[in-house]
Design an enzyme around this catalytic site. Structure first.
Site, PDB file in Angstrom:
ATOM      1  N   THR A  94      26.058  36.914  27.095  1.00 46.20           N
ATOM      2  CA  THR A  94      25.958  38.216  27.774  1.00 46.20           C
ATOM      3  C   THR A  94      25.283  39.255  26.882  1.00 46.20           C
ATOM      4  OG1 THR A  94      28.055  37.655  28.831  1.00 46.20           O
ATOM      5  CG2 THR A  94      27.295  39.933  29.058  1.00 46.20           C
ATOM      6  N   HIS A 100      21.170  36.925  35.771  1.00 44.75           N
ATOM      7  CA  HIS A 100      22.550  36.559  36.125  1.00 44.75           C
ATOM      8  C   HIS A 100      22.596  35.068  36.447  1.00 44.75           C
ATOM      9  CE1 HIS A 100      26.463  36.543  38.181  1.00 44.75           C
ATOM     10  NE2 HIS A 100      25.876  35.733  39.037  1.00 44.75           N
ATOM     11  N   ARG A 103      23.323  28.767  32.611  1.00 46.91           N
ATOM     12  CA  ARG A 103      24.022  29.623  31.636  1.00 46.91           C
ATOM     13  C   ARG A 103      23.456  29.428  30.225  1.00 46.91           C
ATOM     14  NH1 ARG A 103      27.364  33.783  33.369  1.00 46.91           N
ATOM     15  NH2 ARG A 103      28.412  33.566  31.366  1.00 46.91           N
ATOM     16  N   LYS A 137      17.447  40.398  37.325  1.00 45.52           N
ATOM     17  CA  LYS A 137      17.992  41.750  37.516  1.00 45.52           C
ATOM     18  C   LYS A 137      16.859  42.795  37.535  1.00 45.52           C
ATOM     19  CE  LYS A 137      22.439  40.592  35.350  1.00 45.52           C
ATOM     20  NZ  LYS A 137      23.477  41.062  34.382  1.00 45.52           N
ATOM     21  N   ARG A 151      17.942  35.800  27.333  1.00 45.41           N
ATOM     22  CA  ARG A 151      18.501  37.082  26.887  1.00 45.41           C
ATOM     23  C   ARG A 151      18.121  37.406  25.443  1.00 45.41           C
ATOM     24  NH1 ARG A 151      24.321  36.485  30.024  1.00 45.41           N
ATOM     25  NH2 ARG A 151      23.760  37.636  31.913  1.00 45.41           N
ATOM     26  N   GLU A 186      29.019  33.453  45.430  1.00 52.63           N
ATOM     27  CA  GLU A 186      27.764  34.178  45.208  1.00 52.63           C
ATOM     28  C   GLU A 186      26.589  33.659  46.057  1.00 52.63           C
ATOM     29  OE1 GLU A 186      27.206  34.073  40.938  1.00 52.63           O
ATOM     30  OE2 GLU A 186      28.928  35.390  40.602  1.00 52.63           O
ATOM     31  N   PHE A 240      32.929  48.706  32.561  1.00 47.10           N
ATOM     32  CA  PHE A 240      31.487  48.740  32.812  1.00 47.10           C
ATOM     33  C   PHE A 240      31.116  48.599  34.288  1.00 47.10           C
ATOM     34  CE2 PHE A 240      32.622  44.341  31.532  1.00 47.10           C
ATOM     35  CZ  PHE A 240      32.147  43.597  32.606  1.00 47.10           C
ATOM     36  N   ASN A 294      20.411  42.862  30.671  1.00 46.34           N
ATOM     37  CA  ASN A 294      20.229  41.530  30.073  1.00 46.34           C
ATOM     38  C   ASN A 294      19.469  40.559  30.979  1.00 46.34           C
ATOM     39  OD1 ASN A 294      22.229  41.056  31.905  1.00 46.34           O
ATOM     40  ND2 ASN A 294      23.814  40.540  30.412  1.00 46.34           N
ATOM     41  N   TYR A 312      29.964  42.054  42.435  1.00 51.61           N
ATOM     42  CA  TYR A 312      30.670  42.053  41.151  1.00 51.61           C
ATOM     43  C   TYR A 312      32.149  42.423  41.294  1.00 51.61           C
ATOM     44  CZ  TYR A 312      26.500  41.374  38.185  1.00 51.61           C
ATOM     45  OH  TYR A 312      25.395  40.864  37.528  1.00 51.61           O
TER      46      TYR A 312
END
Ligand code: UDP
Ligand code: MG
Length: 137
Positions: free
Chosen positions: A91, A115, A85, A9, A102, A126, A57, A112, A49
């Site tokens: 998250t 993704h 993950r 990100k 993270r 995606e 958010f 964070n 998203y």
């Protein structure tokens, strides 16, 4: 073999963590099958998203994701979705295990660093959002 979509990100790119994120995936035995840097427009981020469009958010998240360039990648391997993950961590960095990306680098629940697709269904939306078939090796 499974494929998943991961993103460094804008905060991860700003903090010079592109190599760190890739290194952690490769150390899990995962392979980078596609990779590029780009900057999303607000509409790009809203579409990416879209599942979160009713969430409080959504506005802030789609703003953050357009603040600067991101690195998008297709990551391949056995159980790639869950391995990515696990490597990312939860998250919210406050809830996540030490040693995850993270826990080690995220500033807060929004900023964070990384993704990763959360399911096969998400990955199949995606991956083609960013890559055509001739870009995936
Ligand atoms: N997010 C946020 N506030 C929240 C939950 C999520 O700002 O309360 C942001 C955060 O950047 C997160 C992204 O929205 O990574 C997508 O949320 P999701 O629940 O899908 O988390 P992820 O799958 O990224 O762990
Ligand atoms: Mg998610």
């Amino acid at each position: 073999m499974e494929k998943t979509l991961s993103i460094v990100k804008p905060d991860g790119v700003k903090k010079n963590l592109i190599g760190e994120v890739i290194k952690r995936f490769e150390q899990q035995g995962l392979r980078i099958a596609a990779l590029k840097m780009l900057k999303m427009s607000k509409d790009d981020a809203k579409g990416f998203y879209i599942i979160h469009k009713e969430r409080p958010f959504y506005e802030s998240l789609t703003g953050f994701m357009t603040e600067g360039p991101i690195v998008v990648m297709v990551v391949e391997g056995e159980n790639a979705i869950s391995k990515v993950r696990e490597t990312m961590g939860a998250t919210n960095p406050k809830d996540t295990a030490p040693g995850t990306i993270r826990a080690d680098f995220a500033s807060d629940i929004e900023h964070n660093i990384v993704h990763g697709s959360d399911s096969k269904e998400s990955a199949s939306y995606e991956i083609p959002y960013f890559f055509s078939s001739i870009e995936i090796h």
